[in-house]
Structure formats: structure tokens, C-alpha cells
Write a protein that holds these residues in place. Structure first.
Motif, mmCIF file in Angstrom:
data_model
loop_
_atom_site.group_PDB
_atom_site.id
_atom_site.type_symbol
_atom_site.label_atom_id
_atom_site.label_comp_id
_atom_site.label_asym_id
_atom_site.label_seq_id
_atom_site.Cartn_x
_atom_site.Cartn_y
_atom_site.Cartn_z
ATOM 1 N N ASP A 416 -31.572 5.711 36.195
ATOM 2 C CA ASP A 416 -31.471 4.640 37.428
ATOM 3 C C ASP A 416 -30.243 4.784 38.044
ATOM 4 O OD1 ASP A 416 -33.994 3.317 37.164
ATOM 5 O OD2 ASP A 416 -33.148 1.887 35.681
ATOM 6 N N THR A 417 -29.417 4.816 37.361
ATOM 7 C CA THR A 417 -27.768 4.780 37.806
ATOM 8 C C THR A 417 -27.443 6.057 38.782
ATOM 9 O OG1 THR A 417 -26.830 6.034 36.203
ATOM 10 C CG2 THR A 417 -26.840 3.623 35.647
ATOM 11 N N PHE A 418 -28.136 7.122 38.630
ATOM 12 C CA PHE A 418 -28.113 7.937 39.460
ATOM 13 C C PHE A 418 -29.253 8.690 40.564
ATOM 14 C CE2 PHE A 418 -29.794 11.508 36.853
ATOM 15 C CZ PHE A 418 -29.057 11.378 35.643
ATOM 16 N N LYS A 419 -30.293 7.671 40.851
ATOM 17 C CA LYS A 419 -31.265 8.030 41.295
ATOM 18 C C LYS A 419 -31.093 8.327 42.929
ATOM 19 C CE LYS A 419 -34.045 3.697 41.510
ATOM 20 N NZ LYS A 419 -33.839 2.822 40.753
ATOM 21 N N LEU A 420 -30.146 7.712 43.519
ATOM 22 C CA LEU A 420 -30.050 7.743 44.895
ATOM 23 C C LEU A 420 -29.010 8.688 45.021
ATOM 24 C CD1 LEU A 420 -29.531 3.937 45.662
ATOM 25 C CD2 LEU A 420 -31.616 5.458 45.831
ATOM 26 N N GLU A 421 -28.754 9.623 44.229
ATOM 27 C CA GLU A 421 -27.535 10.706 44.465
ATOM 28 C C GLU A 421 -28.339 12.002 44.756
ATOM 29 O OE1 GLU A 421 -24.290 10.715 41.481
ATOM 30 O OE2 GLU A 421 -24.748 8.561 41.297
ATOM 31 N N HIS A 422 -27.523 12.994 45.165
ATOM 32 C CA HIS A 422 -28.022 14.305 45.629
ATOM 33 C C HIS A 422 -26.996 15.385 45.308
ATOM 34 C CE1 HIS A 422 -31.311 12.456 47.928
ATOM 35 N NE2 HIS A 422 -30.383 11.758 48.349
ATOM 36 N N LEU A 423 -27.549 16.360 44.780
ATOM 37 C CA LEU A 423 -26.596 17.622 44.551
ATOM 38 C C LEU A 423 -26.427 18.080 45.956
ATOM 39 C CD1 LEU A 423 -28.029 18.986 41.154
ATOM 40 C CD2 LEU A 423 -25.899 17.681 41.472
#
Ligand code: LLP
Length: 425
Positions: A416-423
Motif C-alpha cells: 500500500d505504501t508504494f502503490k502510487l509510485e512508478h519506476l
């Protein structure tokens, strides 16, 4: 602190050697839901609210819970169902009120930096009042309302220049603070607002600070506000409601704030004496409604003896309980199952990689790894200020109602803590 009686925490007590919230053992909650875990007593919230309701009996008064103190939907629902309005400071908080079934007509919108989008959202929802804090905001709100063919109800937040005698970070009513408009300029502001077609002047408000434990600052601020109401009305602008803000403190560590009903007996006597007893009253309490209804449960991970200090390392940290790091705040820390035997003195600290990550200093505890501790007075400004620092998922929350337990927020997973991030590649 004597663990058999928890002053200021009427619904949190040891029963047969086990710490309970209402009728539920905290050790069982820790086993079922894991730690760190916030546990709230619904009865404690309603009893704190009842003190205000008693204080206002027979008066035209609206209690608007300042939801920044704890904005979890399950908590908002308790207050919405009890008839409360809400003091909000963002479009996000408005969305939460609506999701929890709150009445938008009982919402007041505070804060120094409302965006145009937030103003539009609030007008669309039909909120009760905007607490405006500057001339620039007044003009922008007027334009936004006019462009929507609406009139925004406004109150101006005045800065009474009263010292609330609290921590500087949570003191807001002194000259030099970013909040409110100066007392001396208020009449001009009101005359200007009354001329703007997109606005309807309905009230006046102030908020002098938080965790206030004395009556005098409230009485002084009231006097200053009433002086202004007299002047503003003499200048031809009627004031329908008077909003006293929030700020009443709680007992963290032997603090002795007045009870809400006792405080209001004094404030109402002043209003009556000065001929304003018939006005619609508004208040925005936050901490005093939820602060002592909640605890944070945390497991002892390790004991670490040191040359100068012994450390008790627990699984809750400054991301869960930011108040000690931010304000050097004191929260009692007590075991859910006290052990017999001698206590040692520890600094109770979290796992975060900063020396500022402490929860309590120099605490006498008799604990072993695996024990569960309860950090008290954790209902206000803890979960709502929590973060993901060190990629720690946020804690879970449960609401206790008698012997019933409601999970009102699931534990946040690391995913949940990084689900909005993109590589990037
Ligand atoms: N109304 C306004 C406009 C406010 O700014 C606040 C709080 C309240 C009402 C509610 O005040 P209360 O009744 O809760 O004292 N994070 C800090 C407290 C910040 C208070 C901010 N404003 C803390 O943990 O001590």
C-alpha cells in the motif's frame, strides 16, 4: 502514575490485572489485530461530547468536531450520529465528512490557505460557513461563489492577541501568528465583506491555540471578540453567530483543564452579562473530544542496556506517535499486564533511524520483550498525523463499544505504501 486508576481516562481501566478499554482486554486486541494498534472507546468520545452538550443545554449552539484531531471515518461516524457538525481544513476532510454521513450544512471550513477547487467543492456540497482568514481569501471566495451563482456564508477569523499559555507550535492567537486578521483591521474587513455580492456575512470566529488548560485565555478572547461584535454591528453589519474555536486541553500528565461544562458555564455567564446570550454559538473542539478516548498498543521488541540510559525498544515509532518528537509531548506508557517486581528506568523508543524517535523518556517500567505497552492519550493528533517514514505501514485502528470490537482501519501493508509510485524505466 497509579495503574489501578487512570485519571482522565474513565473508560480505560485495569480489571483483574488486565488493562481494558470498556469491556475488552487490550492484550486480546493486540493478539488479534497485531501492533502497533490504536484502540478507541466510543463511550469515552460520547462522554466527552456530553460534557459540551450539558454546558450548552437550552442554548442555540452547534458543536463542530475539529476532525484534524482524528479524521478516521469510523470516528467521524460516531460524532455525525451524535448530531455534531465538523470543522474542516481541506477538501479531503470534506470528502471524509460526506463519506461518514455528516451533514454538510453543519460544516465550517477553517484554514489560511483554501484553494479555489476546495472552495468550489465546499460550495457545491452546501457547507454552512467559511471561516475566512485574509482579505485576499475574501476576494477569491467572492469571485468563486459569484461564478457559481451562489453566496458563500462567511465568518472572519479574528486574532484576539491573547496568550493561550501553551506550546508555541500550537499557539495561534498572538500577534505575529499566520492566523486570522488583526483585531484593529476587523471592522474594515467586515464592511468590505458586506459589500461583496458573492458573500453573506454570518459570523465571527477565533481560535487561540490548543491544549489550553486555563479558563482565563478563553475569557479574555471572548471579551475581545465581543468588543468587536459591538463595533462591527455599530458599523451596520449584523453578526448572527459567534464561533469560539477549539483548544480545550486534556489530562496528559496531571494537567488539570476545566471540564467542558464548567468552562462553558463561565463563558455563557460572560455572554449573558454582556447581552450576547441569545446569539447562535459555535465551537470547534478536537483534542478534548477524542484525545483521552484512545490508546496505542505496542509490543516491546528489545531491551537495550546502555552506559548512560537503558532503552526499551518498541514497535511503535514517531511515524505512529509524532507528538513527543514534534512537541516534546508527554504520554503515559503503561503495561497491559503489569508484572510483579522492581521497575527499571528506560527511554522508550521506536525503531526509526533518528534520535528524535522517542515516545517517552525516563520511564520506570518492569517489562520484558514480547510484553505489550499502552501509550495513553493517543486518540488525538496521533493517527491523523502519522506517516510512512522509514516505509512503515500505518497502524490499524479499532473502535470498542461495550464488549463489541469494530475494526475501523486495516493495517496498511508495505505494498500500500508504494502503490502510487512508478519506476522511471
Ligand atoms: N479550530 C481551529 C481553527 C484549529 O486550528 C484547531 C486546531 C481546532 C479548532 C481544534 O483545536 P483542539 O480543540 O484540538 O485544541 N497537532 C497539535 C495540535 C494542533 C492543533 C491545530 N489546530 C498537537 O498534537 O498538539
Amino acid at each position: 502514575m497509579n495503574p489501578s486508576s487512570l485519571p482522565g481516562h474513565p473508560f480505560i481501566a485495569y480489571q483483574s490485572g488486565a488493562l481494558c478499554v470498556e469491556q475488552v482486554r487490550l492484550s486480546e486486541l493486540a493478539r488479534t489485530h497485531g501492533t502497533p494498534l490504536f484502540v478507541y472507546s466510543k463511550a469515552a468520545m460520547l462522554s466527552a461530547l456530553a460534557a459540551y452538550q450539558r454546558g450548552f443545554a437550552g442554548r442555540k449552539a452547534q458543536i463542530c468536531y475539529a476532525m484534524k484531531a482524528n479524521s478516521t471515518l469510523g470516528v467521524l461516524q460516531v460524532f455525525a450520529q451524535a448530531g455534531c457538525g465538523f470543522d474542516i481544513v481541506s477538501g479531503g476532510e470534506l470528502a471524509r465528512v460526506l463519506a461518514a454521513g455528516g451533514d454538510p450544512a453543519k460544516v465550517i471550513f477553517s484554514g489560511v490557505g483554501k484553494t479555489r477547487t476546495e472552495m468550489q467543492q465546499a460550495l457545491q456540497a452546501g457547507i454552512g460557513c467559511f471561516n475566512v482568514e485574509s482579505a485576499a481569501e475574501l476576494d477569491v471566495l467572492n469571485k468563486v461563489a459569484e461564478s457559481m451563482g451562489q453566496q458563500a456564508c462567511v465568518s472572519l477569523r479574528v486574532n484576539p492577541n491573547v496568550d493561550p499559555k501553551t506550546h508555541p507550535y500550537i499557539s495561534t492567537g498572538l500577534k505575529g501568528s499566520k492566523f486570522g486578521v488583526a483585531h484593529e483591521q476587523a471592522v474594515n474587513f467586515y464592511q468590505h465583506a458586506a459589500r461583496l455580492r458573492g458573500l453573506k456575512v454570518v459570523g465571527i470566529d477565533c481560535h487561540i491555540g490548543s491544549q489550553i488548560t486555563e479558563v482565563t485565555p478563553f475569557l479574555d478572547a471572548t471579551d475581545r471578540m465581543l468588543d468587536l461584535v459591538t463595533q462591527i454591528e455599530a458599523a451596520g453589519v449584523p453578526i448572527h453567530h459567534i464561533d469560539f474555536g477549539g483548544g480545550l486541553g486534556i489530562n496528559y500528565n496531571g494537567d488539570t483543564p476545566p471540564e467542558a461544562d464548567a468552562l462553558w458555564a463561565q463563558l455563557l455567564a460572560k455572554l449573558d452579562a454582556r447581552g450576547f446570550g441569545d446569539r447562535q454559538l459555535m465551537i470547534e473542539p478536537g483534542r478534548s473530544l477524542v484525545g483521552n478516548s484512545g490508546v496505542c498498543l505496542s509490543e516491546v521488541l528489545f531491551l537495550k542496556p546502555g552506559e548512560q540510559k537503558n532503552f526499551c525498544i518498541i514497535d511503535a515509532a514517531m511515524n505512529d506517535l509524532p507528538r513527543p518528537a514534534m512537541y516534546q509531548a508527554y504520554h503515559h506508557i503503561i503495561p497491559v499486564h503489569p508484572r510483579d517486581g522492581a521497575a527499571e528506568v528506560f527511554d522508550v523508543v521506536g525503531p526509526i533511524c533518528e534520535s528524535g524517535d522517542w515516545i517517552g523518556r525516563d520511564r520506570a517500567l518492569n517489562v520484558q520483550p514480547g510484553d505489550v505497552l499502552a501509550v495513553l492519550s493517543a486518540g488525538a493528533y496521533c493517527m491523523s498525523m502519522s506517516s510512512n517514514y522509514n516505509t512503515r505501514g500505518r497502524a490499524a485502528e479499532v473502535l470498542v463499544d461495550g464488549d463489541q470490537v469494530h475494526l475501523i482501519r486495516e493495517r496498511e501493508s508495505v505494498l500500500d505504501t508504494f502503490k502510487l509510485e512508478h519506476l522511471p524505466i
